[in-house]
Design a protein around this motif. Structure first.
Motif, PDB file in Angstrom:
ATOM      1  N   VAL B  77       0.859  -1.176   0.000  1.00 40.12           N
ATOM      2  CA  VAL B  77       0.000   0.000   0.000  1.00 40.12           C
ATOM      3  C   VAL B  77       0.896   1.225   0.000  1.00 40.12           C
ATOM      4  CG1 VAL B  77      -1.789   1.267   1.191  1.00 40.12           C
ATOM      5  CG2 VAL B  77      -1.763  -1.219   1.276  1.00 40.12           C
ATOM      6  N   ILE B  99      -8.840  -2.002   2.240  1.00 44.28           N
ATOM      7  CA  ILE B  99      -7.751  -2.844   1.737  1.00 44.28           C
ATOM      8  C   ILE B  99      -7.499  -3.991   2.709  1.00 44.28           C
ATOM      9  CG2 ILE B  99      -5.300  -2.921   1.159  1.00 44.28           C
ATOM     10  CD1 ILE B  99      -5.532   0.085   0.464  1.00 44.28           C
ATOM     11  N   CYS B 103      -7.559  -8.059   2.145  1.00 44.39           N
ATOM     12  CA  CYS B 103      -6.392  -8.893   2.464  1.00 44.39           C
ATOM     13  C   CYS B 103      -6.779 -10.039   3.386  1.00 44.39           C
ATOM     14  CB  CYS B 103      -5.311  -8.043   3.131  1.00 44.39           C
ATOM     15  SG  CYS B 103      -4.470  -6.954   1.993  1.00 44.39           S
ATOM     16  N   LEU B 110      -0.097  -7.282   4.402  1.00 44.20           N
ATOM     17  CA  LEU B 110      -0.232  -5.902   3.955  1.00 44.20           C
ATOM     18  C   LEU B 110       1.048  -5.150   4.311  1.00 44.20           C
ATOM     19  CD1 LEU B 110      -3.487  -3.916   4.741  1.00 44.20           C
ATOM     20  CD2 LEU B 110      -1.295  -2.867   4.327  1.00 44.20           C
ATOM     21  N   VAL B 134      -1.544  -1.069  -4.172  1.00 47.92           N
ATOM     22  CA  VAL B 134      -2.667  -0.135  -4.132  1.00 47.92           C
ATOM     23  C   VAL B 134      -2.075   1.205  -3.730  1.00 47.92           C
ATOM     24  CG1 VAL B 134      -4.845   0.477  -3.068  1.00 47.92           C
ATOM     25  CG2 VAL B 134      -4.305  -1.930  -3.505  1.00 47.92           C
ATOM     26  N   GLY B 325     -11.225   1.029  -1.353  1.00 52.00           N
ATOM     27  CA  GLY B 325     -10.030   0.303  -0.929  1.00 52.00           C
ATOM     28  C   GLY B 325     -10.199  -1.190  -1.136  1.00 52.00           C
ATOM     29  N   ARG B 326     -11.354  -1.681  -0.751  1.00 50.30           N
ATOM     30  CA  ARG B 326     -11.614  -3.106  -0.873  1.00 50.30           C
ATOM     31  C   ARG B 326     -11.612  -3.524  -2.340  1.00 50.30           C
ATOM     32  NH1 ARG B 326     -15.610  -7.106  -0.720  1.00 50.30           N
ATOM     33  NH2 ARG B 326     -14.924  -8.760   0.681  1.00 50.30           N
ATOM     34  N   ALA B 329      -8.056  -3.389  -3.866  1.00 43.74           N
ATOM     35  CA  ALA B 329      -7.215  -4.490  -3.392  1.00 43.74           C
ATOM     36  C   ALA B 329      -7.662  -5.817  -3.995  1.00 43.74           C
ATOM     37  CB  ALA B 329      -7.259  -4.553  -1.864  1.00 43.74           C
TER      38      ALA B 329
END
Lengths: 363, 363
Positions: B77, B99, B103, B110, B134, B325-326, B329
């Motif tokens: 990230v 994110i 993960c 991460l 990301v 974010g999700r 990722a």
DNA sequence: TTGAAAGCGCTACCAG
DNA sequence: CTGGTAGCGCTTTCAA
């Protein structure tokens, strides 16, 4: 907006051997150029750098380096929750900031490792490609602790527990809790405290206990603070068996308000000893909603000395989690020989005074 | 409290070959047992697991696996600031949470990678042992972008820029800015807006510009929002060249208050179009301090739909950075074929109404 | 379903 | 200051 997920690498992989050949030196000279530049003559260094630039070599492959040397240039941060929680909790964030600060100094990557207490979490943490661990406080019986010892990697736990073979950093929570409770109870001006505690383990519903036994609590931080509150009560002649402790489910303002609403149903309660500022601010919200005057009718203490606590005039325990994170990480990275002792102090403000109440909404 | 920093590993390293020998099978059968269990007979699997347990083998060494297979089981990230900032900024945190959520699903580690725009940052990011990236929004001319393309690893940037070879995810900031400005200006009920913009690049002092040219701004998010505000002004017949834009130095409530104090020195200003809720809440603070009535005398809009914005009755643009974010990722991890389009809407509240003002301090 | 061989890219070790 | 050798622990490839 559409990019192939399987684009082939633009650069064919360039290895150290390629650079060595191009520069007309041995592989070792290339390795030394990157890892121990002092050992290499300027002429050689120049030739290597020129060849590297020509071939587009960007430095030693990290995976190969890790395999061979056993070093990773990264540090693992173990958080006892989903990462989503870690990113939202103000105290965890400050601690993380401190770790990040140390990593920046040491040019070290930071790997986030959630610990949801499943076997796979322990395996992932144990197998992570890191040189050491900083652990956010966890329970004494967490099987992770033994796994961390087994890795042989330096590990520092914020808040404890004090596990054989692992380093830890914390303030004297018990003494601090005693001190802040003593300020609130103000030499027996107030005599009916109630406690709002951080959640122990994986509690999913809040519960109220009278005369809670600290030794039943497995989170060392919660246990030590409870011990300290009790120390103060005993010293001031308050019957601990009558003192209610509410264990919350999570550290959030709304939860603190809920806790206070529950506890204040007992009209005798004149003091709320709260284990975090977030929760304490919620308690102040609830008191305001009920028209309960602070501090004449009710004293409230928090923990953490957040910006919001200062603004709200909340008496609280100040400790720098940023410093603790930084200190823990620096020890793990070998930049410090020992972890610095963590300092604390009680910030005495209006929420436990006898005259002025806290400003309810600072602008 | 004192632990040797150089404790030797308790377990001597156990390798796959050791397990294979103990189980009486080939190394490959051990490898298959861990990586492609379907390929292996139950009998062999049992023998391998038994031998592994006996020897204390905990699974394939990650560094060796990475070197050989080129896979890392982790995602990088990239944050365009010190990590300390990332952990403090509410919007960045929500994005990170999303994110982290992805993960967790994918059992992926991460790795946090700060980008302070120094050469060493680019090198560290490029060399990180991750399978993809990301990236939190950055500037169009950031040299990091080409470096990321060169890695050949899947990369998704939140908020843009749209760089060839990289994926991105964002809402239509321009359309959203136009929409929220249109709500505030309310069909020419108000005619003198001022803008509080997110800091561009590495601005260290706040500056005010009249008739700001969006194309001068290199942060794509700020540029698009400025474009949208201007679109609304032009459509409503407001002379853009008279509209002041204040570029802030950082995204914080106090900075928003400072910005509003500056802009409100012009008594004509009847609308503040603010690019974040944090800043907008600060603007409301300043208005309250000046006794400027909201919304009759001054309308304010924010951006992000934070909890605090809802509580304060602030009209704002709602977008889920958690979802972004999700989604980003998951695409990077190969769990989704494409990034989902990011949705937005205007939350119309009291700060742009004509009757009720926002509640200044919700409890 | 199992196995042998080869080598991923690098650095520790030792020699000069 | 420079270089040869060996091999880190694993998985790919090919073969049986």
């Amino acid at each position: 907006m559409s990019v192939s997920r399987y684009s082939d690498p633009v650069n064919t992989r360039v290895t150290m051997a390629d650079v060595a050949a191009a520069a007309g030196v041995s592989t070792m000279s290339v390795s030394y150029t990157y890892n121990q530049p002092n050992r290499v003559s300027d002429a050689t260094k120049d030739r290597v750098h020129a060849a590297a630039a020509r071939l587009g070599y960007t430095g030693p492959n990290r995976a190969a380096r890790s395999l061979r040397s056993g070093k990773h240039n990264s540090i693992g941060v173990v958080l006892g929750e989903k990462l989503t929680y870690a990113f939202e909790d103000p105290q965890a964030r400050r601690f993380l900031s401190g770790i990040a600060d140390a990593c920046l100094d040491a040019d070290t990557a930071l790997v986030m490792l959630p610990n949801l207490h499943r076997d796979k979490d322990i395996a992932r943490i144990r197998d992570a490609q890191v040189d050491g661990y900083v652990v956010w406080t966890t329970e004494s019986d967490d099987p992770l602790l033994d796994a961390l010892v087994d890795t042989g990697r330096p590990t520092c736990i914020q808040g404890g527990p004090d596990h054989p073979g692992l380093e830890w950093i914390t303030i004297d929570d018990r003494a601090a809790a005693d001190a802040v409770a003593t300020v609130a109870l103000d030499d027996r001006t107030r005599t009916h405290p109630a406690i709002v505690a951080l959640r122990p383990d994986s509690l999913r519903t809040s519960t109220v206990v009278r005369g809670a036994d600290p030794s039943d609590v497995s989170m060392p931080v919660t246990r030590a603070r409870l011990d300290g509150y009790r120390d103060a009560c005993l010293r001031l002649g308050i019957d601990w068996s009558t003192v209610p402790t509410l264990f919350t489910t999570h550290n959030a303002r709304a939860e603190g308000a809920r806790a206070a609403r529950l506890l204040l149903q007992d009209n005798m309660i004149d003091t709320l000893l709260v284990m975090s500022d977030e929760l304490a601010l919620g308690a102040l919200d609830a008191a305001a909603a009920f028209g309960v005057e602070i501090p004449s009718r009710l004293a409230v203490t928090g923990w953490d000395d957040s910006t919001a606590a200062a603004a709200a005039g909340l008496t609280t325990v100040a400790q720098s989690l940023f410093d603790q994170g930084r200190s823990a990480a620096r020890w793990v990275l070998g930049l410090n020989d020992s972890v610095d002792a963590a300092a604390w102090r009680v910030e005495e403000r209006g929420s436990t005074g006898l005259e002025t109440g806290p400003k309810p909404c600072p602008t």
